[in-house]
Design an enzyme around this catalytic site. Sequence first.
Site, PDB file in Angstrom:
ATOM      1  N   LYS A  65       0.809  -1.232   0.000  1.00  0.00           N
ATOM      2  CA  LYS A  65       0.000   0.000   0.000  1.00  0.00           C
ATOM      3  C   LYS A  65       0.840   1.278   0.000  1.00  0.00           C
ATOM      4  O   LYS A  65       0.390   2.312  -0.484  1.00  0.00           O
ATOM      5  CB  LYS A  65      -0.959   0.004   1.197  1.00  0.00           C
ATOM      6  CG  LYS A  65      -2.051  -1.046   1.092  1.00  0.00           C
ATOM      7  CD  LYS A  65      -3.035  -0.941   2.241  1.00  0.00           C
ATOM      8  CE  LYS A  65      -4.113  -1.987   2.115  1.00  0.00           C
ATOM      9  NZ  LYS A  65      -5.157  -1.862   3.159  1.00  0.00           N
ATOM     10  N   ASN A  86      -4.753   1.852  -1.923  1.00  0.00           N
ATOM     11  CA  ASN A  86      -5.272   0.486  -1.987  1.00  0.00           C
ATOM     12  C   ASN A  86      -6.073   0.234  -3.270  1.00  0.00           C
ATOM     13  O   ASN A  86      -6.566  -0.863  -3.477  1.00  0.00           O
ATOM     14  CB  ASN A  86      -6.143   0.178  -0.769  1.00  0.00           C
ATOM     15  CG  ASN A  86      -7.522   0.794  -0.877  1.00  0.00           C
ATOM     16  OD1 ASN A  86      -7.659   1.995  -1.114  1.00  0.00           O
ATOM     17  ND2 ASN A  86      -8.556  -0.018  -0.711  1.00  0.00           N
ATOM     18  N   ASP A 101      -9.902   2.573   1.479  1.00  0.00           N
ATOM     19  CA  ASP A 101      -9.962   2.031   2.842  1.00  0.00           C
ATOM     20  C   ASP A 101     -10.582   3.049   3.792  1.00  0.00           C
ATOM     21  O   ASP A 101     -11.255   2.683   4.758  1.00  0.00           O
ATOM     22  CB  ASP A 101      -8.554   1.682   3.345  1.00  0.00           C
ATOM     23  CG  ASP A 101      -8.034   0.372   2.790  1.00  0.00           C
ATOM     24  OD1 ASP A 101      -8.857  -0.472   2.376  1.00  0.00           O
ATOM     25  OD2 ASP A 101      -6.807   0.190   2.765  1.00  0.00           O
ATOM     26  N   GLY A 127       1.523   1.026   9.771  1.00  0.00           N
ATOM     27  CA  GLY A 127       1.574   0.838   8.327  1.00  0.00           C
ATOM     28  C   GLY A 127       0.559   1.689   7.594  1.00  0.00           C
ATOM     29  O   GLY A 127      -0.010   2.642   8.149  1.00  0.00           O
TER      30      GLY A 127
END
Length: 267
Positions: A65, A86, A101, A127
């Site tokens: 990502k 994403n 997301d 992340g």
Amino acid sequence: MHFYGLFGEHLSHSLSPLLHRSIYQKTGLQASYKTFAFPPAELSEAVASIRTLTISGVNVTIPYKETVLPFLDELDPLARQLQAVNTIKNQAGHLIGYNTDYAGFGLIFERRKWSPAGKTAVVLGTGGAAKMVIAYLLHQGIQHITIVSRSPERFESTDKTTYTNYTSASTLQGDFLINTTPVGMYPDTADTPVSEGMIQHFGILIDLVYNPSITTFLSLGRKHAKETANGLDMLIGQAVRAVEIWENLEIDSSVIEELIQEFGEKR
């Protein structure tokens, strides 16, 4: 017919192909979807293949990502802010990165009428998914977020965000405890990112993992009568938003509810 897919490293247990086929069926779209699993060293070639094979778009999952960003031609404003992608749209060979997301994560709160405004949260992980979660919470008026990292010294705290390590995090408490790591995901289902003792200090637990539907992390929360949510809403919400971007259409919210019901039963 348009051809779509999913980029990731380990995808054998992904629900995405079934989910996208169901979306296409419910919306009458002529499209197909498959997974493309490959090691990190092949990311550049994989992105190039989107143009070569005229793939109309792909979703991107762990661990690409963030690392996919340099290979794209353009980022939409939200993806640029989050520095995490994403969803990629192939617009006549011009690859545009999006982050759906964010919309999917918001669906978790919207469907349960949870509000982060004025609350506190602890986010596990740093992340791409964590970046999205932090941005959403800040945009929704969260009072403060503590982010738990194995290397907190790599990050700079602000008046709204504090970074700490897992050892120091064991004494934290707050309204929301959110796991953005893959810990507890199939096949390592016995694992939990934090202890049962820490879980007891929070009112609501959210796990972005959706396989299994009840992770050990969420199971421990339920044991102590906490409200919980897994990552299924987010998975479905981001997939629907990706299809809307790829196909330039708007999908009715009733379709999202049908998908959540359908895939919730399958879990």
